[in-house]
Scaffold this motif. Structure first.
Motif, mmCIF file in Angstrom:
data_model
loop_
_atom_site.group_PDB
_atom_site.id
_atom_site.type_symbol
_atom_site.label_atom_id
_atom_site.label_comp_id
_atom_site.label_asym_id
_atom_site.label_seq_id
_atom_site.Cartn_x
_atom_site.Cartn_y
_atom_site.Cartn_z
ATOM 1 N N VAL A 1 0.835 -1.203 0.000
ATOM 2 C CA VAL A 1 0.000 0.000 0.000
ATOM 3 C C VAL A 1 0.868 1.252 0.000
ATOM 4 C CG1 VAL A 1 -1.795 1.271 1.219
ATOM 5 C CG2 VAL A 1 -1.890 -1.217 1.137
ATOM 6 N N LYS A 2 1.962 1.246 0.770
ATOM 7 C CA LYS A 2 2.857 2.398 0.777
ATOM 8 C C LYS A 2 3.454 2.636 -0.613
ATOM 9 C CE LYS A 2 3.479 4.714 4.653
ATOM 10 N NZ LYS A 2 3.413 6.192 4.696
ATOM 11 N N SER A 3 3.811 1.547 -1.287
ATOM 12 C CA SER A 3 4.372 1.679 -2.635
ATOM 13 C C SER A 3 3.335 2.244 -3.591
ATOM 14 C CB SER A 3 4.870 0.316 -3.135
ATOM 15 O OG SER A 3 5.875 -0.197 -2.299
ATOM 16 N N TRP A 4 2.111 1.759 -3.475
ATOM 17 C CA TRP A 4 1.033 2.215 -4.356
ATOM 18 C C TRP A 4 0.710 3.695 -4.131
ATOM 19 C CZ3 TRP A 4 -1.216 1.345 -8.677
ATOM 20 C CH2 TRP A 4 -2.495 1.836 -8.955
ATOM 21 N N THR A 5 0.561 4.082 -2.872
ATOM 22 C CA THR A 5 0.241 5.487 -2.586
ATOM 23 C C THR A 5 1.402 6.405 -2.978
ATOM 24 O OG1 THR A 5 1.001 5.157 -0.291
ATOM 25 C CG2 THR A 5 -1.358 4.935 -0.708
ATOM 26 N N GLY A 6 2.641 5.937 -2.764
ATOM 27 C CA GLY A 6 3.794 6.742 -3.159
ATOM 28 C C GLY A 6 3.863 6.929 -4.669
ATOM 29 N N LYS B 1 3.459 10.588 -6.721
ATOM 30 C CA LYS B 1 4.443 11.106 -7.669
ATOM 31 C C LYS B 1 3.802 11.481 -9.003
ATOM 32 C CE LYS B 1 8.478 8.760 -5.745
ATOM 33 N NZ LYS B 1 9.534 7.740 -5.964
ATOM 34 N N LEU B 2 2.680 10.788 -9.342
ATOM 35 C CA LEU B 2 1.979 11.109 -10.583
ATOM 36 C C LEU B 2 1.048 12.305 -10.422
ATOM 37 C CD1 LEU B 2 1.066 7.531 -11.911
ATOM 38 C CD2 LEU B 2 2.949 9.018 -12.641
ATOM 39 N N GLY B 3 0.949 12.829 -9.185
ATOM 40 C CA GLY B 3 0.124 14.008 -8.956
ATOM 41 C C GLY B 3 -1.283 13.721 -8.487
ATOM 42 N N PHE B 4 -1.602 12.443 -8.226
ATOM 43 C CA PHE B 4 -2.940 12.098 -7.750
ATOM 44 C C PHE B 4 -3.043 12.342 -6.248
ATOM 45 C CE2 PHE B 4 -2.541 9.536 -11.595
ATOM 46 C CZ PHE B 4 -3.761 9.772 -12.220
ATOM 47 N N SER B 5 -4.237 12.680 -5.823
ATOM 48 C CA SER B 5 -4.500 12.823 -4.386
ATOM 49 C C SER B 5 -4.887 11.452 -3.832
ATOM 50 C CB SER B 5 -5.642 13.819 -4.158
ATOM 51 O OG SER B 5 -5.969 13.888 -2.786
ATOM 52 N N VAL B 6 -4.178 11.006 -2.818
ATOM 53 C CA VAL B 6 -4.427 9.670 -2.263
ATOM 54 C C VAL B 6 -4.801 9.775 -0.791
ATOM 55 C CG1 VAL B 6 -2.922 8.456 -3.874
ATOM 56 C CG2 VAL B 6 -1.966 9.376 -1.764
ATOM 57 N N THR B 7 -5.624 8.854 -0.356
ATOM 58 C CA THR B 7 -5.991 8.775 1.053
ATOM 59 C C THR B 7 -4.798 8.269 1.852
ATOM 60 O OG1 THR B 7 -8.253 8.235 0.406
ATOM 61 C CG2 THR B 7 -7.634 7.808 2.693
ATOM 62 N N PRO B 8 -4.428 8.907 2.949
ATOM 63 C CA PRO B 8 -3.284 8.448 3.745
ATOM 64 C C PRO B 8 -3.468 7.003 4.205
ATOM 65 C CG PRO B 8 -4.024 10.625 4.466
ATOM 66 C CD PRO B 8 -5.049 10.121 3.506
ATOM 67 N N PHE B 9 -2.353 6.279 4.263
ATOM 68 C CA PHE B 9 -2.362 4.889 4.722
ATOM 69 C C PHE B 9 -2.205 4.880 6.239
ATOM 70 C CE2 PHE B 9 0.146 0.746 5.077
ATOM 71 C CZ PHE B 9 -1.009 -0.025 5.104
#
Length: 682
Positions: free
Chosen positions: A86-91, A95-103
Motif C-alpha cells: 500500500v505504501k508503494s502504491w500510494t507513493g 508522484k503522478l500528482g494524484f490525491s491519495v488517502t493516507p495509509f
C-alpha cells in the motif's frame, strides 16, 4: 495446527515498539490521532492487497500442510507486506500528482486481519489432514483389507463440495464469541501474545523510525525471496522423472545415512521455518528424528519375521509402517491432551481469581496516577481512548446470536447432504457444545498463545467415530473433526485480531467485517490453491514430496475410534503407551522445572513429526536454527531486525515457485536432467 502449537506459539522475531519504550511525543500523537470511521478503515486497495497476499499465503500453507505439517506464523509477514504494497502504491500515485488517502495503521491492521483469516482456512479446512484422509489414495495406502478401513468410507476431493463445506462451517466460529470480546480483551485483559506482537509491529511501521526500518526489512525480504525463487527454479532442472533425482535426494551425509532419511535437501522453505520457529522446536525435531530413524526403526526392523511378517510392503500398516504412524499418534495425543488439561485448569484458576478481584473505574486510576506521574497519566489516557474506540462501534449481541443460530441451522441441514453418515442430530450436538469449547480455546490462547484447535478436533474425531460405529464412523468422525476444528480455531483467531485492533485503535466492527471478508476469500482461495497441488502432484504418495502425513494419521485415528486397538502390530501398543507417558512426563517436567532447565526440555509434538515423515526436513530446520543462533551471537540487533524478513523471503520465494512448477507438471513438462547418486561400482 496439530503441530501448529509448536510453530504458532512464537512470532517472527521483529523489532517491536514496546509501550514502555514509547516517547512522550509518540504517546501524545496516539492520543491526538484522528481515527477514521470504521467503513473508511476497509478500503478497495486494502482488499486487493489482502486478496493477493491471501492467495500467496494459502499456497505456502497448503505446501507445508502437504509436506511436513508444520505451519509457522506468517502474521507479521502479512502486516509487513501489506504495509509495503500500500505504501508503494500510494507513493507511486502521489508522484503522478494524484490525491491519495493516507495509509493508516487501522487500514494496515484490517489488511493483516483479512490475510490471516484467509490463509488460516488453508489449515483449519483440513486440506492436509481430515479432508484428504477421506480420499481413495489414503484408503488404499492403509490397505483395502485393513480392519475398519471400508471402501464405503471414501469421499474424494472435489472443488464443489469442498467450497460448499468451507462456507457452511467456517463462519460459525466468528459469531460464537463476539458478545464476549469486551470480557476477553478489556475486562480479563488477556495478553494474546501474537496479537499484541503484531499490533506493536504495525504501530511501529507508522512512526518515522519504524517506517524506515520496515523499508529495509521489505528490501531484505525481497532479496531473499528472489534468491529462493531462483534456487527453486534451478533445482527443478535436475529433478528428472520420478522421486529419486535432484537436490531433494542429495546424500549430503553419506549413502547409509540417506537410507535412513538423514540428508540435507536444500529446501529454502524448511530453512526459513527453522529461522522462525523457536530453537527448542527445531532441536526437538532433530531429536525425534535421531530417536526414531537413528535407533527405533532399525531396532524394530531387526525383528521382522517375528513381530510382523517380513515380506510386507514398505507402506503396510501391519508392518514397520504401522509402528511409525501409531507411535507418532501416541506422542501427539500425549502432548495435546496434557496441554488441553493444563489450559483448562489455568483458565478456571484465572477466572476464579478475576471474579474475586474488585475492578476500579479507569477514571479513578487516571486521577490517582496523574498526581504521581504525568507520563503515566498520558499512558492511562491512551488506554482509556483504546477502550472508547473499541466499544464505540459495537456489534449487537442479538446479531451475533442470531447469526450463530442461523448458520448452525443451515449447517445442520446441509452437512448430512455432504457427509451422509454424519446425522443432523450429531451436527446439532456439536454446535451446542462448540461455543463452550471455543471459549476455552480462546481464553487459553489469550493466556499462553497456544491454539489447541487440532487437539479439540482429534477429540471430536474419536467421540463421533465411536458414536456412529462401523457403519460410517470413519467419515463421520473426520467430518466432525473438521467442524470442531473450524469453530474453535476461527474463534481464537478472531479474538487475537480483536486484541490487535484494540492496540492499534482499530474499530471492532472493522475487525469483524474484515474477518468475514477474509473468511469468504479463504473459502474459495484455500480449496483452489489446494486443487493446484492435487491436480499437479501425487498428493499422499508416501515416497513423494507431498506425503500429506496427517491424512494417514487422521484416518487411522478414526479407525481406532471405531475398531479399537486389536489390529496393531506386535508390541506396538506397548510402544505407544510408553511414548504417550514420555510425552506427558516431558510436558510435566517443563512445567515444574526452573526456566534455566525447562528451556532445554524437548517438545513432544515436534518430536513426533519426523517419526512418520523422516529426518530430512528436521535437518533443514536445524540448519536454519544454527544460522539464527550464530547470527544472534555475532549481531543480536541485526538478527532481531532482519531474521524474520530473511525467513519470510525464503518461504515466500519457494512458495511462489510452486505455481510455475505445478503448471509445468499439469502440462506434463518434465525436468530435463536427472541428478542421481548411488554407490560407485566395485
Amino acid at each position: 495446527m496439530g503441530t501448529e502449537n509448536a510453530a504458532s506459539e512464537v512470532e517472527i522475531s521483529e523489532p517491536l515498539l514496546l509501550e514502555s519504550q514509547k516517547t512522550s511525543r509518540e504517546v501524545e500523537f496516539e492520543v491526538a490521532e484522528e481515527i477514521p470511521p470504521w467503513k473508511n478503515q476497509i478500503t478497495i486497495r486494502g482488499l486487493v492487497v489482502s486478496l493477493v497476499l491471501g492467495t500467496l499465503f494459502c499456497i505456502i500453507t497448503n505446501k507445508l500442510n502437504l509436506t511436513v505439517g508444520i505451519i509457522p506464523s506468517l502474521n507479521v509477514a502479512a502486516g509487513l507486506l501489506g504495509f509495503f504494497f500500500v505504501k508503494s502504491w500510494t507513493g507511486f500515485l502521489s508522484k503522478l500528482g494524484f490525491s491519495v488517502t493516507p495509509f493508516t495503521r487501522q487500514e494496515n491492521t484490517v489488511i493483516q486481519t483479512c490475510v490471516v483469516a484467509c490463509y488460516g482456512l488453508a489449515f483449519s479446512g483440513g486440506f492436509g489432514s481430515y479432508m484428504i484422509a477421506m480420499d481413495e489414495r489414503t484408503y488404499k495406502l492403509i490397505g483395502i483389507d485393513y480392519p475398519g478401513n471400508r471402501a464405503e468410507d471414501v469421499k474424494n476431493p472435489a472443488l464443489g463440495w469442498m467450497i460448499g463445506f468451507m462456507f457452511v462451517v467456517s463462519f460459525l466460529g466468528l459469531f460464537s464469541l463476539v458478545p464476549l470480546r469486551k470480557v476477553m480483551v478489556m475486562d480479563y485483559k488477556l495478553t494474546y501474545p501474537s496479537g499484541t506482537a503484531t499490533a506493536m509491529l504495525i504501530n511501529s511501521f507508522h512512526t518515522s523510525s519504524g517506517a524506515e526500518l520496515a523499508g529495509k526489512q521489505v528490501h531484505c525480504l525481497g532479496k531473499y525471496l528472489s534468491i529462493s525463487f531462483c534456487w527453486s527454479c534451478f533445482k527443478w532442472f535436475f529433478g528428472g522423472i520420478g522421486d529419486s533425482c535432484g537436490f531433494d535426494n542429495f546424500p549430503s551425509l553419506g549413502l547409509e545415512a540417506f537410507k535412513q532419511t538423514f540428508y540435507f535437501d536444500f529446501s529454502p522453505t524448511y530453512v526459513g521455518c527453522g529461522l522462525i520457529c523457536p530453537h527448542i522446536v527445531n532441536c526437538s525435531l532433530l531429536l525425534g528424528a535421531i530417536i526414531s530413524w537413528g535407533f527405533l526403526w532399525p531396532f524394530i526392523s531387526k525383528h521382522a519375521g517375528d513381530w510382523y511378517p517380513a515380506d510386507l510392503g514398505a507402506n503396510d500398516f501391519k508392518g514397520l509402517y504401522g509402528y511409525k504412524v501409531f507411535i507418532a499418534i501416541s506422542l501427539i495425543l500425549g502432548d495435546g491432551l496434557y496441554n488441553l488439561i493444563k489450559i483448562i485448569a489455568v483458565t478456571l484458576k484465572e477466572m476464579c481469581n478475576k471474579s474475586t478481584k474488585e475492578n476500579l473505574p479507569i477514571v479513578s486510576e487516571i486521577q490517582g496516577w496523574y498526581i504521581v506521574d504525568n507520563e503515566t497519566s498520558r499512558l492511562l489516557m491512551e488506554e482509556r481512548r483504546k477502550d472508547e474506540v473499541f466499544l464505540k462501534d459495537s456489534i449487537p449481541s442479538w446479531f451475533a446470536a442470531s447469526g450463530y443460530v442461523g448458520l448452525a441451522a443451515i449447517s445442520t441441514a446441509t452437512m448430512p447432504m455432504i457427509f451422509p453418515p454424519l446425522k443432523w442430530y450429531l451436527v446439532l450436538g456439536a454446535y451446542i457444545i462448540a461455543p463452550a469449547l471455543a471459549f476455552c480455546n480462546s481464553y487459553g490462547t489469550g493466556l499462553t498463545d497456544w491454539n489447541l484447535a487440532s487437539t479439540y478436533g482429534k477429540i471430536g474425531l474419536f467421540i463421533f467415530a465411536s458414536l456412529v460405529g462401523r457403519n460410517g464412523g470413519v467419515i463421520a468422525g473426520l467430518a466432525a473433526s473438521g467442524v470442531m476444528m473450524s469453530i474453535v480455531s476461527t474463534a481464537a483467531d478472531l479474538m487475537q485480531d480483536f486484541k490487535t485492533g484494540y492496540l492499534t485503535l482499530s474499530s471492532a466492527k472493522s475487525m469483524f467485517v474484515s474477518q468475514l471478508i477474509g473468511t469468504a476469500m479463504g473459502c474459495v482461495i484455500a480449496p483452489l490453491t489446494f486443487w493446484l497441488f492435487w491436480s499437479a502432484f501425487e498428493v499422499g504418495d508416501p515416497n513423494g514430496p507431498y506425503k500429506a502425513p496427517y491424512a494417514v494419521i487422521m484416518r487411522e485415528m478414526a479407525i481406532l475410534g471405531v475398531e479399537g486397538f486389536s489390529e496393531l502390530p506386535k508390541h506396538c501398543l506397548a510402544f505407544c503407551c510408553g511414548f504417550f507417558v514420555v510425552a506427558v512426563l516431558l510436558n510435566l517436567a517443563r512445567d515444574v522445572s526452573p526456566t534455566k532447565i525447562s528451556r532445554f526440555i524437548p517438545v513432544p509434538m515436534a518430536m513426533a513429526i519426523p517419526f512418520y515423515i523422516g529426518a530430512y526436513f528436521a535437518i533443514d530446520m536445524f540448519v536454519g536454527t544454527v544460522i539464527l543462533f550464530i547470527w544472534e551471537r555475532v549481531n543480536k540487533k541485526g538478527a532481531e531486525d532482519y531474521a524474520g524478513a530473511v525467513a519470510s523471503g525464503l518461504i515466500c520465494g519457494d512458495g511462489i515457485w510452486t505455481i510455475p512448477s505445478a503448471i509445468l507438471s499439469i502440462f506434463r513438462i518434465e525436468p530435463p536432467i536427472c541428478m542421481y547418486f548411488g554407490p560407485s561400482s566395485s
